[in-house]
Design a protein around this motif. Sequence first.
Motif, PDB file in Angstrom:
ATOM      1  N   TYR A  19      -8.465  -5.459   1.845  1.00  0.00           N
ATOM      2  CA  TYR A  19      -7.536  -4.720   0.887  1.00  0.00           C
ATOM      3  C   TYR A  19      -7.408  -5.771  -0.457  1.00  0.00           C
ATOM      4  O   TYR A  19      -7.597  -5.272  -1.577  1.00  0.00           O
ATOM      5  CB  TYR A  19      -6.582  -4.277   1.518  1.00  0.00           C
ATOM      6  CG  TYR A  19      -5.728  -3.227   0.332  1.00  0.00           C
ATOM      7  CD1 TYR A  19      -6.194  -2.097   0.067  1.00  0.00           C
ATOM      8  CD2 TYR A  19      -4.523  -3.736  -0.140  1.00  0.00           C
ATOM      9  CE1 TYR A  19      -5.580  -1.225  -0.968  1.00  0.00           C
ATOM     10  CE2 TYR A  19      -3.753  -3.012  -1.029  1.00  0.00           C
ATOM     11  CZ  TYR A  19      -4.547  -1.856  -1.537  1.00  0.00           C
ATOM     12  OH  TYR A  19      -3.661  -0.988  -2.425  1.00  0.00           O
ATOM     13  N   GLN A  39       0.738  -1.149   0.034  1.00  0.00           N
ATOM     14  CA  GLN A  39      -0.001  -0.083  -0.019  1.00  0.00           C
ATOM     15  C   GLN A  39       0.929   1.377   0.113  1.00  0.00           C
ATOM     16  O   GLN A  39       0.246   2.378  -0.325  1.00  0.00           O
ATOM     17  CB  GLN A  39      -0.954   0.097   1.138  1.00  0.00           C
ATOM     18  CG  GLN A  39      -1.955  -1.175   1.124  1.00  0.00           C
ATOM     19  CD  GLN A  39      -3.040  -1.121   2.506  1.00  0.00           C
ATOM     20  OE1 GLN A  39      -3.584  -0.266   2.579  1.00  0.00           O
ATOM     21  NE2 GLN A  39      -3.021  -2.179   2.865  1.00  0.00           N
ATOM     22  N   SER A  57     -14.240  -3.399   5.924  1.00  0.00           N
ATOM     23  CA  SER A  57     -13.446  -4.769   6.641  1.00  0.00           C
ATOM     24  C   SER A  57     -14.306  -5.006   7.922  1.00  0.00           C
ATOM     25  O   SER A  57     -14.146  -6.328   8.265  1.00  0.00           O
ATOM     26  CB  SER A  57     -12.118  -4.478   6.637  1.00  0.00           C
ATOM     27  OG  SER A  57     -11.937  -3.437   7.899  1.00  0.00           O
ATOM     28  N   GLN A  85      -9.774  -1.297  -5.274  1.00  0.00           N
ATOM     29  CA  GLN A  85     -10.777  -0.398  -4.594  1.00  0.00           C
ATOM     30  C   GLN A  85     -10.618  -0.652  -2.973  1.00  0.00           C
ATOM     31  O   GLN A  85      -9.607  -1.363  -2.796  1.00  0.00           O
ATOM     32  CB  GLN A  85     -11.907  -0.667  -5.227  1.00  0.00           C
ATOM     33  CG  GLN A  85     -12.285  -0.652  -6.548  1.00  0.00           C
ATOM     34  CD  GLN A  85     -13.780  -1.012  -7.023  1.00  0.00           C
ATOM     35  OE1 GLN A  85     -14.783  -0.984  -6.190  1.00  0.00           O
ATOM     36  NE2 GLN A  85     -13.878  -1.310  -8.405  1.00  0.00           N
ATOM     37  N   ARG A  86     -11.450  -0.006  -2.427  1.00  0.00           N
ATOM     38  CA  ARG A  86     -11.449  -0.373  -0.965  1.00  0.00           C
ATOM     39  C   ARG A  86     -12.979  -0.796  -0.746  1.00  0.00           C
ATOM     40  O   ARG A  86     -13.849   0.003  -0.947  1.00  0.00           O
ATOM     41  CB  ARG A  86     -11.093   0.865  -0.272  1.00  0.00           C
ATOM     42  CG  ARG A  86      -9.522   1.341  -0.862  1.00  0.00           C
ATOM     43  CD  ARG A  86      -8.803   1.365   0.655  1.00  0.00           C
ATOM     44  NE  ARG A  86      -7.220   1.553   0.437  1.00  0.00           N
ATOM     45  CZ  ARG A  86      -6.211   1.328   1.074  1.00  0.00           C
ATOM     46  NH1 ARG A  86      -6.425   0.378   2.241  1.00  0.00           N
ATOM     47  NH2 ARG A  86      -5.164   1.522   0.790  1.00  0.00           N
ATOM     48  N   SER A 142     -10.382  -6.447  -2.428  1.00  0.00           N
ATOM     49  CA  SER A 142     -11.264  -5.120  -3.266  1.00  0.00           C
ATOM     50  C   SER A 142     -10.010  -4.760  -4.193  1.00  0.00           C
ATOM     51  O   SER A 142     -10.510  -3.628  -4.967  1.00  0.00           O
ATOM     52  CB  SER A 142     -11.776  -4.393  -2.169  1.00  0.00           C
ATOM     53  OG  SER A 142     -10.767  -3.781  -1.442  1.00  0.00           O
ATOM     54  N   TRP A 143      -8.864  -4.781  -4.017  1.00  0.00           N
ATOM     55  CA  TRP A 143      -7.785  -4.008  -4.698  1.00  0.00           C
ATOM     56  C   TRP A 143      -8.039  -4.019  -6.040  1.00  0.00           C
ATOM     57  O   TRP A 143      -8.487  -5.063  -6.588  1.00  0.00           O
ATOM     58  CB  TRP A 143      -6.425  -4.621  -4.481  1.00  0.00           C
ATOM     59  CG  TRP A 143      -5.208  -3.901  -5.045  1.00  0.00           C
ATOM     60  CD1 TRP A 143      -4.515  -2.869  -4.849  1.00  0.00           C
ATOM     61  CD2 TRP A 143      -4.933  -4.148  -6.556  1.00  0.00           C
ATOM     62  NE1 TRP A 143      -3.635  -2.534  -5.812  1.00  0.00           N
ATOM     63  CE2 TRP A 143      -4.019  -3.437  -6.706  1.00  0.00           C
ATOM     64  CE3 TRP A 143      -5.266  -5.488  -7.322  1.00  0.00           C
ATOM     65  CZ2 TRP A 143      -3.487  -3.508  -8.026  1.00  0.00           C
ATOM     66  CZ3 TRP A 143      -4.644  -5.521  -8.524  1.00  0.00           C
ATOM     67  CH2 TRP A 143      -3.370  -4.566  -8.805  1.00  0.00           C
ATOM     68  N   GLN A 187       2.096   2.661   6.702  1.00  0.00           N
ATOM     69  CA  GLN A 187       0.493   2.068   6.794  1.00  0.00           C
ATOM     70  C   GLN A 187      -0.103   1.975   8.219  1.00  0.00           C
ATOM     71  O   GLN A 187       0.708   1.096   8.828  1.00  0.00           O
ATOM     72  CB  GLN A 187       0.268   0.912   5.700  1.00  0.00           C
ATOM     73  CG  GLN A 187      -1.395   0.849   5.451  1.00  0.00           C
ATOM     74  CD  GLN A 187      -1.968  -0.295   6.204  1.00  0.00           C
ATOM     75  OE1 GLN A 187      -1.251  -1.308   6.810  1.00  0.00           O
ATOM     76  NE2 GLN A 187      -3.186  -0.332   6.695  1.00  0.00           N
TER      77      GLN A 187
END
Length: 399
Positions: free
Chosen positions: A279, A162, A289, A285-286, A282-283, A267
């Motif tokens: 993460y 990230q 969680s 995107q976000r 969806s990566w 992070q």
Amino acid sequence: MTESRQRVTVLGSTGSIGVNTLDVLARHPDRFTVFALSGHSRIDLLFTQCLAHQPEFVVATEPHAAAQLQSRLAAAGSQTRVLLGHEALDEVAAHPDVDMVMAAIVGAAGLSSCIAAARAGKRLLLANKEALVVGGAFFMDVVRAGNATLLPIDSEHSAIFQSLPTDRVLWPSVVDKIILTASGGPFRTRDPATLSQVTPAQACAHPNWSMGRKISVDSATMMNKALEVIEAKFLFGLDPSRIDAIIHPQSVVHSMVQFVDHSVVAQLGVPDMRGPIAYGLSWPQRIASGTTALDFSAMTGLSFETFDSPAHRARFPGLRLAWDALRSAPGTTAVLNAANEIAVAAFLDTRIRFDQIHAVNQATLEGFAVGAPGSLPDILALDEEARAYAQQLVRGFAR
Ligand SMILES: NC(=O)c1ccc[n+]([C@@H]2O[C@H](COP(=O)([O-])OP(=O)(O)OC[C@H]3O[C@@H](n4cnc5c(N)ncnc54)[C@H](OP(=O)(O)O)[C@@H]3O)[C@@H](O)[C@H]2O)c1
């Protein structure tokens, strides 16, 4: 988001990462559907998961477990089909109907299914760090050849991913070093001379994270960090001299990247694996969680300690084995992992002492001759031979 839901295979669904993955998936029924699950010994939980998530397939790796699961699912009127054995793990990882595979089996037992998913070009969410430590350069070659997307789930590697620029071509020229954080585990302040008396229950009582028993012991010896250093080398393609580790007891900074201008990007988040899992799912995107937000007003401070002190070198002698293995012949990281799996299992069975885990690992690295493995059968054979070597050492130490 695509129109249709992403179909996810969760390998090792009965473990700590598996359960957290199902928790995140259940929060997004519009995005994800569970295609397959797998378990090894916790069959009651696997049965419950099948009823809750209704996968197409469930894999049980032991025959009696598969038979029991089959009859219980049939009695419950479930449509889920039961498959048996490790080949079935490969099958559900590479199945044409699968979009993503969560690799959450513990140890080298998960390697073959990771390779199957990578060959089939899946999005591979890698929690199973041992698979990459064992597979090494071969694993990464398969990912490239299969055009798979390999995303880290380890919180440290997710943090680094990230923090890095999106364009990976830039990584070698802009990164000065990556800094993996470590909580220090349950024995950060313990007198190193007393480590020989540690019990499995004490070693598994991690101060910040709730995890499976093997990774908990690895966190107590710091072999978890050693495996993560090796994992980082293969994932990010950096020279081992540019990978560093530091103790950060609060586990809020999940890891950092220092760039060539000495700017540092980190992070942060609460210590909850659902963050990196969401993460990965969806990566780029976000999605939500389920983790709580950091409360900066309640934070009393963030502290850092170097591993490079006499006390920490005595407490955590295993950490430097990562760099020793990476500087040695290809395949040495697989040998280190095999020794550690055998030693940790022996410690959990109270056959050796806590401090003897390192003794087994070091003696295996020093005494076992490594031939460069070029294929999956080569790697699996090397793994098996190194395990036999380490088992012999364990027998020598046995109480
Ligand atoms: N837990 C964490 O917070 C965390 C964080 C970062 C990375 N990881 C990594 O994620 C992986 C899983 O960790 P975990 O803590 O979730 O471990 P865990 O709770 O012990 O779960 C391990 C999973 O693997 C299955 N399994 C065990 N032996 C197997 C075998 N021989 N063949 C097939 N399946 C087998 C288990 O099945 P049964 O339970 O049914 O026996 C379980 O589903 C490890 O590589 C760990 O290093 C974990």
